[in-house]
Enzyme design. Structure first.
Site, PDB file in Angstrom:
ATOM      1  N   LYS A 172       0.838  -1.213   0.000  1.00 46.30           N
ATOM      2  CA  LYS A 172       0.000   0.000   0.000  1.00 46.30           C
ATOM      3  C   LYS A 172       0.870   1.259   0.000  1.00 46.30           C
ATOM      4  O   LYS A 172       0.564   2.233  -0.662  1.00 46.30           O
ATOM      5  CB  LYS A 172      -0.896   0.026   1.245  1.00 46.30           C
ATOM      6  CG  LYS A 172      -2.099  -0.892   1.163  1.00 46.30           C
ATOM      7  CD  LYS A 172      -3.007  -0.654   2.363  1.00 46.30           C
ATOM      8  CE  LYS A 172      -4.187  -1.617   2.363  1.00 46.30           C
ATOM      9  NZ  LYS A 172      -5.018  -1.468   3.566  1.00 46.30           N
TER      10      LYS A 172
ATOM     11  N   ASP B 141      -9.353   2.260   4.008  1.00 48.69           N
ATOM     12  CA  ASP B 141     -10.021   0.988   4.258  1.00 48.69           C
ATOM     13  C   ASP B 141     -10.676   0.588   2.952  1.00 48.69           C
ATOM     14  O   ASP B 141     -11.243   1.422   2.248  1.00 48.69           O
ATOM     15  CB  ASP B 141     -11.062   1.102   5.380  1.00 48.69           C
ATOM     16  CG  ASP B 141     -11.530  -0.276   5.829  1.00 48.69           C
ATOM     17  OD1 ASP B 141     -10.747  -1.245   5.727  1.00 48.69           O
ATOM     18  OD2 ASP B 141     -12.686  -0.406   6.281  1.00 48.69           O
TER      19      ASP B 141
HETATM   20  P1  IMP Z   1      -7.823  -3.503   4.460  1.00 49.92           P
HETATM   21  O1  IMP Z   1      -8.189  -2.316   3.613  1.00 49.92           O
HETATM   22  O2  IMP Z   1      -6.351  -3.616   4.655  1.00 49.92           O
HETATM   23  O3  IMP Z   1      -8.636  -3.590   5.690  1.00 49.92           O
HETATM   24  O4  IMP Z   1      -8.183  -4.842   3.677  1.00 49.92           O
HETATM   25  C1  IMP Z   1      -8.931  -4.847   2.553  1.00 49.92           C
HETATM   26  C2  IMP Z   1      -9.165  -6.271   2.060  1.00 49.92           C
HETATM   27  O5  IMP Z   1     -10.044  -6.152   0.942  1.00 49.92           O
HETATM   28  C3  IMP Z   1      -7.903  -6.950   1.541  1.00 49.92           C
HETATM   29  O6  IMP Z   1      -7.327  -7.782   2.485  1.00 49.92           O
HETATM   30  C4  IMP Z   1      -8.441  -7.750   0.369  1.00 49.92           C
HETATM   31  O7  IMP Z   1      -8.974  -8.951   0.840  1.00 49.92           O
HETATM   32  C5  IMP Z   1      -9.591  -6.885  -0.136  1.00 49.92           C
HETATM   33  N1  IMP Z   1      -9.141  -5.935  -1.185  1.00 49.92           N
HETATM   34  C6  IMP Z   1      -9.099  -4.587  -1.116  1.00 49.92           C
HETATM   35  N2  IMP Z   1      -8.605  -4.051  -2.248  1.00 49.92           N
HETATM   36  C7  IMP Z   1      -8.323  -5.102  -3.045  1.00 49.92           C
HETATM   37  C8  IMP Z   1      -7.753  -5.188  -4.351  1.00 49.92           C
HETATM   38  O8  IMP Z   1      -7.388  -4.213  -5.016  1.00 49.92           O
HETATM   39  N3  IMP Z   1      -7.599  -6.443  -4.821  1.00 49.92           N
HETATM   40  C9  IMP Z   1      -7.969  -7.550  -4.132  1.00 49.92           C
HETATM   41  N4  IMP Z   1      -8.483  -7.528  -2.913  1.00 49.92           N
HETATM   42  C10 IMP Z   1      -8.668  -6.295  -2.359  1.00 49.92           C
END
Ligand code: IMP
Length: 202
Positions: free
Chosen positions: A14, A71
């Site tokens: 990220k 998020d």
């Molecule tokens: P967080 O934003 O770190 O809480 O997690 C977001 C979750 O959503 C990730 O662990 C993925 O499972 C899913 N996710 C978010 N953006 C993407 C993307 O661009 N590709 C695939 N999965 C995503």
């Protein structure tokens, strides 16, 4: 003097992606590790925006500097309460994605392909302690869920997220293309616009 902005994440992918997306703005983006900050923040809310705002505010308060957080997740229309803000924890945080794909395929098997609609969603929130203001931007990209994964690029749910516009899953697209069309890019560009406003950081 270049102003500093904290990106409230420990996720190296990220950080790299966001530095690229926000490379045009005249701010120095630092990470918690770079400023010696080591905190864990929960994502207890039911909307992406609330979770991002909460994270940004906790980090901004701890670091005494403007901070932004994200998020994101996958929303599958036919499974409204299961992924979304819970995407990372769906089937359990450490469950391999191939197992999750099988579970999703079982749930969607009886649903016609054209109704397996979905979208990736990203909320970014920036908290400015000097003014007390919180700015929120959001981005999304529409797609369909495939019952069989395809492609090796990307991460998370990318192998089952099909973009009709590109006739490919997100995992089949070159990373540069995904970066150009992603939910995160849309939210990041909106944040970059806000950051261009004079005096935004107080
Ligand atoms: P967080 O934003 O770190 O809480 O997690 C977001 C979750 O959503 C990730 O662990 C993925 O499972 C899913 N996710 C978010 N953006 C993407 C993307 O661009 N590709 C695939 N999965 C995503």
């Amino acid at each position: 003097m270049t102003q500093t902005l904290l990106f409230a994440t420990s996720n190296a992918d990220k950080i790299k992606e966001m530095r690229g997306l926000l490379s045009e703005i005249p701010y120095l983006i630092v990470t918690p590790a770079e400023i010696g900050l080591d905190i864990e923040v929960e994502e207890p809310f039911t909307t992406f925006a609330e979770n991002a705002a909460h994270k940004a505010s906790v980090y901004a308060a701890a670091a005494h500097m403007p901070a932004f957080a994200d998020d994101s997740g996958l929303i599958i229309d036919a499974m409204p309460d299961e992924l979304g803000v819970y995407s990372a924890r769906y089937c359990g945080y450490t469950t391999p994605y191939n197992v999750r794909f099988q579970k999703i395929a079982e749930k969607l098997a009886a649903i016609p392909a054209e109704k397996r609609t979905a979208r990736y969603w990203c909320a970014l929130a920036m908290h400015v302690p000097q003014t007390g203001k919180v700015y929120i931007t959001e981005g999304s990209i529409e797609g369909k869920i495939l019952l069989e994964p395809r492609g090796n690029n990307g991460f998370g749910y990318d192998p089952i997220f099909y973009t009709p516009e590109y006739h490919a899953t997100m995992a089949e697209l070159a990373p540069e293309i995904k970066a150009q069309i992603s939910h995160r890019r849309i939210a990041a560009y909106k944040l970059a616009e806000i950051l261009q406003e004079p005096g935004i950081l107080g």
